[in-house]
Motif scaffolding. Structure first.
Motif, short mmCIF file in Angstrom:
data_model
loop_
_atom_site.label_atom_id
_atom_site.label_comp_id
_atom_site.label_asym_id
_atom_site.label_seq_id
_atom_site.Cartn_x
_atom_site.Cartn_y
_atom_site.Cartn_z
N ASP A 10 28.24 8.95 0.31
CA ASP A 10 27.59 8.22 1.38
C ASP A 10 26.24 8.84 1.74
O ASP A 10 25.24 8.14 1.89
CB ASP A 10 28.50 8.16 2.61
N GLY A 11 26.20 10.16 1.87
CA GLY A 11 24.94 10.85 2.16
C GLY A 11 23.92 10.64 1.06
O GLY A 11 22.74 10.38 1.32
N PHE A 12 24.38 10.72 -0.19
CA PHE A 12 23.49 10.51 -1.33
C PHE A 12 22.89 9.10 -1.29
O PHE A 12 21.67 8.93 -1.43
CB PHE A 12 24.25 10.72 -2.64
N LEU A 13 23.73 8.09 -1.10
CA LEU A 13 23.25 6.71 -1.12
C LEU A 13 22.31 6.41 0.05
O LEU A 13 21.28 5.77 -0.13
CB LEU A 13 24.42 5.74 -1.12
N ARG A 14 22.67 6.85 1.24
CA ARG A 14 21.85 6.54 2.42
C ARG A 14 20.46 7.19 2.33
O ARG A 14 19.45 6.52 2.50
CB ARG A 14 22.55 7.00 3.69
N ILE A 15 20.42 8.47 2.11
CA ILE A 15 19.14 9.17 2.13
C ILE A 15 18.36 8.90 0.84
O ILE A 15 17.13 8.80 0.86
CB ILE A 15 19.32 10.68 2.38
N GLY A 16 19.06 8.76 -0.28
CA GLY A 16 18.38 8.41 -1.52
C GLY A 16 17.67 7.08 -1.42
O GLY A 16 16.54 6.90 -1.90
N THR A 17 18.29 6.13 -0.76
CA THR A 17 17.69 4.82 -0.56
C THR A 17 16.46 4.92 0.35
O THR A 17 15.43 4.28 0.09
CB THR A 17 18.71 3.84 0.06
N VAL A 18 16.55 5.72 1.39
CA VAL A 18 15.40 5.91 2.28
C VAL A 18 14.23 6.54 1.53
O VAL A 18 13.09 6.09 1.65
CB VAL A 18 15.80 6.79 3.50
N ALA A 19 14.51 7.54 0.73
CA ALA A 19 13.45 8.22 -0.03
C ALA A 19 12.80 7.27 -1.03
O ALA A 19 11.57 7.23 -1.16
CB ALA A 19 14.00 9.45 -0.74
N ALA A 20 13.61 6.50 -1.74
CA ALA A 20 13.06 5.54 -2.70
C ALA A 20 12.24 4.47 -1.99
O ALA A 20 11.17 4.06 -2.48
CB ALA A 20 14.19 4.90 -3.51
N SER A 21 12.69 4.02 -0.84
CA SER A 21 11.96 3.01 -0.07
C SER A 21 10.62 3.56 0.42
O SER A 21 9.61 2.86 0.41
CB SER A 21 12.78 2.55 1.14
N LYS A 22 10.61 4.82 0.84
CA LYS A 22 9.38 5.46 1.28
C LYS A 22 8.34 5.46 0.16
O LYS A 22 7.19 5.11 0.36
CB LYS A 22 9.66 6.88 1.75
N VAL A 23 8.77 5.83 -1.03
CA VAL A 23 7.86 5.86 -2.17
C VAL A 23 7.38 4.45 -2.50
O VAL A 23 6.20 4.25 -2.80
CB VAL A 23 8.53 6.52 -3.40
N ALA A 24 8.27 3.46 -2.42
CA ALA A 24 7.88 2.08 -2.71
C ALA A 24 6.78 1.61 -1.77
O ALA A 24 5.80 0.98 -2.19
CB ALA A 24 9.09 1.15 -2.61
N VAL A 25 6.91 1.95 -0.49
CA VAL A 25 5.89 1.56 0.49
C VAL A 25 4.58 2.29 0.22
O VAL A 25 3.50 1.69 0.26
CB VAL A 25 6.40 1.82 1.93
N GLU A 26 4.66 3.58 -0.06
CA GLU A 26 3.44 4.34 -0.35
C GLU A 26 2.72 3.80 -1.58
O GLU A 26 1.50 3.62 -1.56
CB GLU A 26 3.78 5.82 -0.58
N GLU A 27 3.46 3.53 -2.63
CA GLU A 27 2.85 3.03 -3.85
C GLU A 27 2.28 1.62 -3.67
O GLU A 27 1.25 1.28 -4.23
CB GLU A 27 3.85 3.06 -5.00
N THR A 28 2.95 0.81 -2.87
CA THR A 28 2.43 -0.53 -2.57
C THR A 28 1.10 -0.41 -1.83
O THR A 28 0.14 -1.13 -2.13
CB THR A 28 3.44 -1.34 -1.73
N TYR A 29 1.04 0.50 -0.87
CA TYR A 29 -0.20 0.73 -0.13
C TYR A 29 -1.32 1.15 -1.08
O TYR A 29 -2.45 0.65 -0.99
CB TYR A 29 0.00 1.78 0.96
N HIS A 30 -1.04 2.08 -1.98
CA HIS A 30 -2.07 2.56 -2.91
C HIS A 30 -2.57 1.43 -3.81
O HIS A 30 -3.76 1.32 -4.06
CB HIS A 30 -1.55 3.73 -3.75
N CYS A 31 -1.67 0.59 -4.27
CA CYS A 31 -2.07 -0.54 -5.12
C CYS A 31 -2.92 -1.53 -4.34
O CYS A 31 -3.91 -2.05 -4.84
CB CYS A 31 -0.85 -1.24 -5.70
N MET A 32 -2.54 -1.81 -3.10
CA MET A 32 -3.31 -2.73 -2.28
C MET A 32 -4.67 -2.15 -1.90
O MET A 32 -5.67 -2.86 -1.84
CB MET A 32 -2.53 -3.11 -1.02
N ASP A 33 -4.71 -0.84 -1.67
CA ASP A 33 -5.95 -0.17 -1.31
C ASP A 33 -6.95 -0.22 -2.47
O ASP A 33 -8.14 -0.42 -2.26
CB ASP A 33 -5.65 1.27 -0.92
N LYS A 34 -6.45 -0.04 -3.68
CA LYS A 34 -7.31 -0.05 -4.85
C LYS A 34 -7.54 -1.47 -5.38
O LYS A 34 -8.43 -1.71 -6.17
CB LYS A 34 -6.73 0.83 -5.95
N GLY A 35 -6.69 -2.39 -4.98
CA GLY A 35 -6.86 -3.79 -5.37
C GLY A 35 -6.43 -4.12 -6.78
O GLY A 35 -6.78 -5.16 -7.31
#
Length: 146
Positions: A31-56
């Motif tokens: 349960d700990g692995f799934l919950r926090i692992g999902t949060v970490a992966a989601s954080k990276v997804a948002v960061e990478e989406t921002y970088h792609c949008m910033d660079k266009g």
């Protein structure tokens, strides 16, 4: 001077995933692995989406690198959370009590194990154990007061 106030509530959908391994220790670890692992992966997804949008621009290579980073961060933080959840439960079972000391000991043991597995030196392992125990204790007290 007139003023306006915005009020309301924000709620998000709740998703519960239950994996029953038949062992409470493993259940908490997974349960700990799934919950926090999902949060970490989601954080990276948002960061990478921002970088792609910033660079266009986006490319197949950037997408593959983002997915690889999501998996790496998700597994790393999920593993750390799983180890902590398992250690805290183990300490609770050994002590026979449910209090903040379980978080302190579980955090310290987790920090020690994760740091030692990273081939850190003795001083760094001890510092990481102390830090993890302090963070876990602080989180436990914050949860208690909210």
């Amino acid at each position: 001077m007139p003023r306006s106030v915005l009020s309301g509530t924000i709620s998000s959908p709740k998703i519960d995933v239950v994996i029953d391994t038949g062992n409470p220790f493993l259940n908490r670890t997974v349960d700990g692995f799934l919950r926090i692992g999902t949060v970490a992966a989601s954080k990276v997804a948002v960061e990478e989406t921002y970088h792609c949008m910033d660079k266009g621009s986006i490319s197949k290579g950037k997408l593959e690198a983002a997915l690889k980073k999501m998996c790496k961060e998700g597994v790393y933080w999920g593993t750390a959370a799983g180890v902590y959840a398992g250690m805290e439960y183990g300490v609770e079972r050994i002590r026979g009590k449910r209090d903040w000391k379980n978080a302190t000991l579980g955090g310290a043991i987790s920090g020690l194990l994760i740091s030692a597995a990273s081939n850190n030196g003795r001083d760094k392992v001890i510092k990481d154990a102390i830090t993890a125990g302090a963070v876990a204790t602080a989180a436990e007290f914050i949860n208690y007061f909210t």
